[in-house]
Design a protein around this motif. Structure first.
Motif, mmCIF file in Angstrom:
data_model
loop_
_atom_site.group_PDB
_atom_site.id
_atom_site.type_symbol
_atom_site.label_atom_id
_atom_site.label_comp_id
_atom_site.label_asym_id
_atom_site.label_seq_id
_atom_site.Cartn_x
_atom_site.Cartn_y
_atom_site.Cartn_z
ATOM 1 N N MET A 1 0.838 -1.210 0.000
ATOM 2 C CA MET A 1 0.000 0.000 0.000
ATOM 3 C C MET A 1 0.868 1.253 0.000
ATOM 4 O O MET A 1 0.586 2.227 -0.691
ATOM 5 N N ARG A 2 1.954 1.211 0.791
ATOM 6 C CA ARG A 2 2.821 2.375 0.868
ATOM 7 C C ARG A 2 3.498 2.661 -0.472
ATOM 8 O O ARG A 2 3.653 3.800 -0.878
ATOM 9 N N GLY A 3 3.895 1.577 -1.165
ATOM 10 C CA GLY A 3 4.509 1.766 -2.471
ATOM 11 C C GLY A 3 3.549 2.380 -3.478
ATOM 12 O O GLY A 3 3.946 3.216 -4.293
ATOM 13 N N ALA A 4 2.279 1.987 -3.428
ATOM 14 C CA ALA A 4 1.290 2.556 -4.352
ATOM 15 C C ALA A 4 1.073 4.041 -4.082
ATOM 16 O O ALA A 4 0.925 4.842 -5.023
ATOM 17 N N VAL A 5 1.079 4.438 -2.816
ATOM 18 C CA VAL A 5 0.921 5.855 -2.481
ATOM 19 C C VAL A 5 2.128 6.656 -2.957
ATOM 20 O O VAL A 5 2.001 7.785 -3.438
ATOM 21 N N GLU A 6 3.333 6.068 -2.843
ATOM 22 C CA GLU A 6 4.533 6.745 -3.341
ATOM 23 C C GLU A 6 4.468 6.947 -4.847
ATOM 24 O O GLU A 6 4.801 8.024 -5.355
ATOM 25 N N VAL A 7 4.050 5.903 -5.569
ATOM 26 C CA VAL A 7 3.930 6.019 -7.030
ATOM 27 C C VAL A 7 2.883 7.068 -7.394
ATOM 28 O O VAL A 7 3.072 7.869 -8.322
ATOM 29 N N GLY A 114 13.135 6.829 3.025
ATOM 30 C CA GLY A 114 11.881 7.467 3.415
ATOM 31 C C GLY A 114 12.055 8.950 3.688
ATOM 32 O O GLY A 114 11.197 9.765 3.343
ATOM 33 N N ARG A 115 13.174 9.300 4.312
ATOM 34 C CA ARG A 115 13.420 10.714 4.575
ATOM 35 C C ARG A 115 13.676 11.491 3.283
ATOM 36 O O ARG A 115 13.237 12.635 3.139
ATOM 37 N N ILE A 116 14.374 10.859 2.338
ATOM 38 C CA ILE A 116 14.604 11.525 1.048
ATOM 39 C C ILE A 116 13.280 11.710 0.303
ATOM 40 O O ILE A 116 13.039 12.755 -0.315
ATOM 41 N N ALA A 117 12.402 10.708 0.353
ATOM 42 C CA ALA A 117 11.084 10.849 -0.266
ATOM 43 C C ALA A 117 10.277 11.954 0.395
ATOM 44 O O ALA A 117 9.529 12.686 -0.263
ATOM 45 N N ALA A 118 10.430 12.095 1.724
ATOM 46 C CA ALA A 118 9.738 13.184 2.419
ATOM 47 C C ALA A 118 10.253 14.544 1.955
ATOM 48 O O ALA A 118 9.479 15.497 1.806
ATOM 49 N N VAL A 119 11.564 14.638 1.712
ATOM 50 C CA VAL A 119 12.121 15.889 1.180
ATOM 51 C C VAL A 119 11.536 16.185 -0.203
ATOM 52 O O VAL A 119 11.211 17.334 -0.527
ATOM 53 N N GLY A 120 11.388 15.125 -1.028
ATOM 54 C CA GLY A 120 10.743 15.319 -2.327
ATOM 55 C C GLY A 120 9.312 15.819 -2.186
ATOM 56 O O GLY A 120 8.866 16.683 -2.959
ATOM 57 N N LEU A 179 3.333 11.875 -0.645
ATOM 58 C CA LEU A 179 4.685 11.443 -0.306
ATOM 59 C C LEU A 179 4.957 11.597 1.185
ATOM 60 O O LEU A 179 5.610 10.747 1.801
ATOM 61 N N LEU A 180 4.474 12.674 1.777
ATOM 62 C CA LEU A 180 4.681 12.859 3.212
ATOM 63 C C LEU A 180 3.926 11.809 4.025
ATOM 64 O O LEU A 180 4.394 11.375 5.084
ATOM 65 N N CYS A 181 2.761 11.399 3.554
ATOM 66 C CA CYS A 181 1.992 10.391 4.280
ATOM 67 C C CYS A 181 2.566 8.986 4.112
ATOM 68 O O CYS A 181 2.388 8.137 4.987
ATOM 69 N N SER A 182 3.252 8.736 2.997
ATOM 70 C CA SER A 182 3.751 7.389 2.728
ATOM 71 C C SER A 182 5.165 7.152 3.217
ATOM 72 O O SER A 182 5.594 6.002 3.316
ATOM 73 N N CYS A 183 5.911 8.208 3.525
ATOM 74 C CA CYS A 183 7.317 8.024 3.894
ATOM 75 C C CYS A 183 7.410 7.399 5.274
ATOM 76 O O CYS A 183 6.543 7.577 6.126
ATOM 77 N N ASN A 184 8.488 6.659 5.493
ATOM 78 C CA ASN A 184 8.745 5.994 6.766
ATOM 79 C C ASN A 184 10.004 6.601 7.348
ATOM 80 O O ASN A 184 11.116 6.212 7.005
ATOM 81 N N VAL A 185 9.848 7.591 8.205
ATOM 82 C CA VAL A 185 11.002 8.307 8.753
ATOM 83 C C VAL A 185 11.417 7.765 10.114
ATOM 84 O O VAL A 185 12.396 8.201 10.686
ATOM 85 N N LYS A 186 10.669 6.811 10.670
ATOM 86 C CA LYS A 186 11.005 6.245 11.961
ATOM 87 C C LYS A 186 11.774 4.939 11.769
ATOM 88 O O LYS A 186 11.598 4.232 10.776
ATOM 89 N N GLN A 187 12.606 4.642 12.737
ATOM 90 C CA GLN A 187 13.383 3.420 12.672
ATOM 91 C C GLN A 187 12.455 2.218 12.799
ATOM 92 O O GLN A 187 11.612 2.160 13.686
ATOM 93 N N GLU A 188 12.598 1.295 11.875
ATOM 94 C CA GLU A 188 11.761 0.114 11.916
ATOM 95 C C GLU A 188 12.174 -0.783 13.070
ATOM 96 O O GLU A 188 13.344 -0.920 13.405
ATOM 97 N N LYS A 189 11.188 -1.433 13.694
ATOM 98 C CA LYS A 189 11.451 -2.314 14.802
ATOM 99 C C LYS A 189 12.003 -3.647 14.291
ATOM 100 O O LYS A 189 11.501 -4.201 13.327
ATOM 101 N N LEU A 190 13.029 -4.103 14.962
ATOM 102 C CA LEU A 190 13.644 -5.364 14.592
ATOM 103 C C LEU A 190 13.002 -6.494 15.387
ATOM 104 O O LEU A 190 12.769 -6.363 16.587
ATOM 105 N N GLU A 191 12.707 -7.569 14.731
ATOM 106 C CA GLU A 191 12.111 -8.720 15.376
ATOM 107 C C GLU A 191 13.220 -9.689 15.764
ATOM 108 O O GLU A 191 13.961 -10.176 14.913
ATOM 109 N N TYR A 192 13.318 -9.970 17.068
ATOM 110 C CA TYR A 192 14.315 -10.884 17.562
ATOM 111 C C TYR A 192 13.678 -12.274 17.715
ATOM 112 O O TYR A 192 12.682 -12.431 18.414
#
Length: 218
Positions: A1-7, A114-120, A179-192
């Motif tokens: 879904m996020r990729g479609a919003v970016e496109v 994600g941050r670069i896309a937010a700048v765009g 683009l601002l709604c679809s970008c992921n500027v937070k660190q993704e959580k790692l699954e241990y």
């Protein structure tokens, strides 16, 4: 879904850039009006760079404005805003292409992308704001002159270039928000996860248990 919003944001931003470029080069930002004219002998068109006239025989004559300093202040400001909008849109396209998840540029660091896309998206929003201010300011002067009963010049109306400019600004603003709604500027959580026991370790454990059993019975 996020990729479609970016496109979707990229496509809308690209269309905003194209419409802004077309609006900047089209002749009819304002055109002569038939209001209070009994006999129309010529059609006048004007944009930020030149003025054109068409007579009853279909002959066109265009001339560029002679000096930048001789123009009204709002035309100078609209020129600067439209050129800035084109530049912002170009930067937005480059940043969005680099920051998209489906792009191979920049590796697989999705947080940075994600941050670069937010700048765009920010660049697209700035493009839309510059375009909307320019065309709205120009249209406000046309409206003021049209309804001014003491204005001595020719009555003019809003041309096609302004409508294309409004469309450009709207598309750029929507694309930037996507683009601002679809970008992921937070660190993704790692699954241990605990690694599954290796096969060799299991056999060693069973072998030692069986050996221990034999020794117990001896």
């Amino acid at each position: 879904m996020r990729g479609a919003v970016e496109v979707c944001g990229l496509v809308l931003g690209f269309l905003g850039c194209v419409f802004g470029f077309v609006s900047l080069h089209i002749d009819s930002w304002k055109e002569s009006s038939d209001y209070d004219d009994v006999i129309v002998t010529s059609n006048l068109l004007e944009n930020l760079w030149m003025s054109c006239a068409e007579d009853s025989t279909g002959t066109w004559n265009c001339w560029y404005f002679p000096s930048l300093l001789a123009l009204p202040g709002y035309i100078q400001a609209c020129r600067a805003l439209m050129i800035t909008a084109i530049a912002m849109g170009t930067f937005g396209l480059v940043a969005t292409l680099v920051g998209m998840r489906c792009s191979r540029v920049g590796g697989e660091n999705y947080v940075l992308k994600g941050r670069i896309a937010a700048v765009g998206g920010v660049f697209f929003i700035l493009q839309g704001l510059c375009t909307m201010v320019a065309v709205s300011w120009y249209a406000a002067n046309i409206t003021r002159e049209f309804f001014d009963p003491l204005y001595p010049g020719t009555k003019v109306s809003i041309g096609d270039g302004l409508y294309i400019g409004w469309s450009s600004g709207t598309l750029a603003l929507i694309g930037g928000c996507c683009l601002l709604c679809s970008c992921n500027v937070k660190q993704e959580k790692l699954e241990y996860r605990f690694p599954p026991p290796s096969r060799g370790a299991g056999f060693t454990h069973s072998a030692s248990s069986s050996q221990y059993g034999r020794n117990a019975y001896v």
